[in-house]
Design an enzyme around this catalytic site. Sequence first.
Site, PDB file in Angstrom:
ATOM      1  N   GLY A  40       9.168   0.515   8.298  1.00 34.09           N
ATOM      2  CA  GLY A  40       8.204   1.517   8.726  1.00 34.09           C
ATOM      3  C   GLY A  40       8.188   1.670  10.240  1.00 34.09           C
ATOM      4  N   GLU A  41       7.964   2.905  10.689  1.00 39.49           N
ATOM      5  CA  GLU A  41       7.841   3.150  12.139  1.00 39.49           C
ATOM      6  C   GLU A  41       6.526   2.623  12.690  1.00 39.49           C
ATOM      7  OE1 GLU A  41       8.387   7.280  12.942  1.00 39.49           O
ATOM      8  OE2 GLU A  41      10.580   7.099  12.904  1.00 39.49           O
ATOM      9  N   LYS A  42       5.592   2.239  11.820  1.00 40.63           N
ATOM     10  CA  LYS A  42       4.335   1.682  12.328  1.00 40.63           C
ATOM     11  C   LYS A  42       4.634   0.450  13.191  1.00 40.63           C
ATOM     12  CE  LYS A  42       0.135  -0.541  11.274  1.00 40.63           C
ATOM     13  NZ  LYS A  42       0.625  -1.925  11.162  1.00 40.63           N
ATOM     14  N   ASP A  43       5.601  -0.372  12.734  1.00 34.67           N
ATOM     15  CA  ASP A  43       6.051  -1.517  13.538  1.00 34.67           C
ATOM     16  C   ASP A  43       7.289  -1.063  14.317  1.00 34.67           C
ATOM     17  OD1 ASP A  43       4.271  -3.777  12.529  1.00 34.67           O
ATOM     18  OD2 ASP A  43       5.054  -2.968  10.672  1.00 34.67           O
ATOM     19  N   SER A  94      -1.534  -3.586   5.797  1.00 35.60           N
ATOM     20  CA  SER A  94      -2.095  -4.616   4.909  1.00 35.60           C
ATOM     21  C   SER A  94      -3.314  -5.251   5.556  1.00 35.60           C
ATOM     22  CB  SER A  94      -1.050  -5.690   4.626  1.00 35.60           C
ATOM     23  OG  SER A  94       0.117  -5.091   4.107  1.00 35.60           O
ATOM     24  N   ARG A  95      -3.381  -5.239   6.895  1.00 36.44           N
ATOM     25  CA  ARG A  95      -4.492  -5.896   7.599  1.00 36.44           C
ATOM     26  C   ARG A  95      -5.759  -5.036   7.621  1.00 36.44           C
ATOM     27  NH1 ARG A  95       0.021  -8.286  10.836  1.00 36.44           N
ATOM     28  NH2 ARG A  95      -0.182 -10.547  10.604  1.00 36.44           N
ATOM     29  N   HIS A 119       4.063   1.298   2.034  1.00 35.74           N
ATOM     30  CA  HIS A 119       5.213   0.615   1.435  1.00 35.74           C
ATOM     31  C   HIS A 119       5.824   1.487   0.326  1.00 35.74           C
ATOM     32  CE1 HIS A 119       2.920  -3.051   2.883  1.00 35.74           C
ATOM     33  NE2 HIS A 119       4.131  -3.301   3.365  1.00 35.74           N
ATOM     34  N   HIS A 152       0.855  -1.187   0.000  1.00 33.80           N
ATOM     35  CA  HIS A 152       0.000   0.000   0.000  1.00 33.80           C
ATOM     36  C   HIS A 152       0.890   1.235   0.000  1.00 33.80           C
ATOM     37  CE1 HIS A 152       1.109   0.057   4.204  1.00 33.80           C
ATOM     38  NE2 HIS A 152       0.592  -1.146   4.372  1.00 33.80           N
ATOM     39  N   MET A 181      -1.754   3.151   7.863  1.00 33.11           N
ATOM     40  CA  MET A 181      -1.916   2.198   6.749  1.00 33.11           C
ATOM     41  C   MET A 181      -1.344   0.852   7.149  1.00 33.11           C
ATOM     42  SD  MET A 181      -1.310   4.328   3.321  1.00 33.11           S
ATOM     43  CE  MET A 181      -2.274   5.801   3.023  1.00 33.11           C
TER      44      MET A 181
END
Length: 275
Positions: free
Chosen positions: A145-148, A184-185, A35, A32, A182
């Site tokens: 990514g900083e999301k993880d 993928s899940r 990425h 998405h 954002m």
Amino acid sequence: MITILTTLDSLKNHRHAQQGTIGFVPTMGALHAGHARLMHQAKHDCDHVIASIFVNPKQFGANEDLEKYPRTFEEDCALLDECRVDAVFAPTIEAFYPEGFATEVRTLGLDHVLCGAHRAGHFTGVTTVVARLFAYVRPDRAYFGEKDFQQLSIIRRMNEDFPLAGAIIGVPTMREADGLAMSSRNRYLSEAQRATAAIIPRILRTITQTATPSTLDAMLAQARITLEEAGFVLDYLEVRDADTLSMSTDVSHARIFIAARLGTTRLIDNMPFVQ
Ligand code: PAF
């Protein structure tokens, strides 16, 4: 057109044929705009960019979503092409972990809190796959990514201890218009759940913009109630030091972290405090 590599030998040969700096973006596909941001950053910084798409079974628990994890290889390649990524490594499980594969890479210390406390073995699966990918790609820069954020912290530590990549680059989280990180899940969410999910960034924003050390605990307690009333089942909502991931109320150097389930979908997010 992007070069598609499916074996470790072809990956190694491709890598050694390149001159200049190599940027690497490991993914599990279902790509998405978040990425795409990693790809653009890598393309900007490096002469040659390699991505990987591999749904790594070692990082999924027995009751997790390995089977139903979205697989969208053709759309992913189109996005990688648009981002002018040079090559994608997309092996089968057997090609990546051949018979006899017997090694685990585990980074101690950061992996027993937050998601590590709720997903046994998850981060060992992540460090094992990332170390193996790094060993073949030997990137100058690898992008995450900083999301993880916990994953990023663990990979930074692993790469300090076993420096297989030149640098680990963390890239800020991309958000939808309503603030949802954002992921993928997100595509698992029903329309109603998708609307509810936007409560997460709203709450994180309010706390990171307004909490002080003396109001933090009460704000967290109220946020837990609000989230549960909206239908979330919380794994955690915690404030932790941005480097050590230990519990903290020092908002000058902390982030807020959340993992919450809506139905069967587990969402995570995190934010730094606004100074
Ligand atoms: O963040 C992910 O998509 C995965 O955990 C990673 C880093 C590609 C390892 O499988």
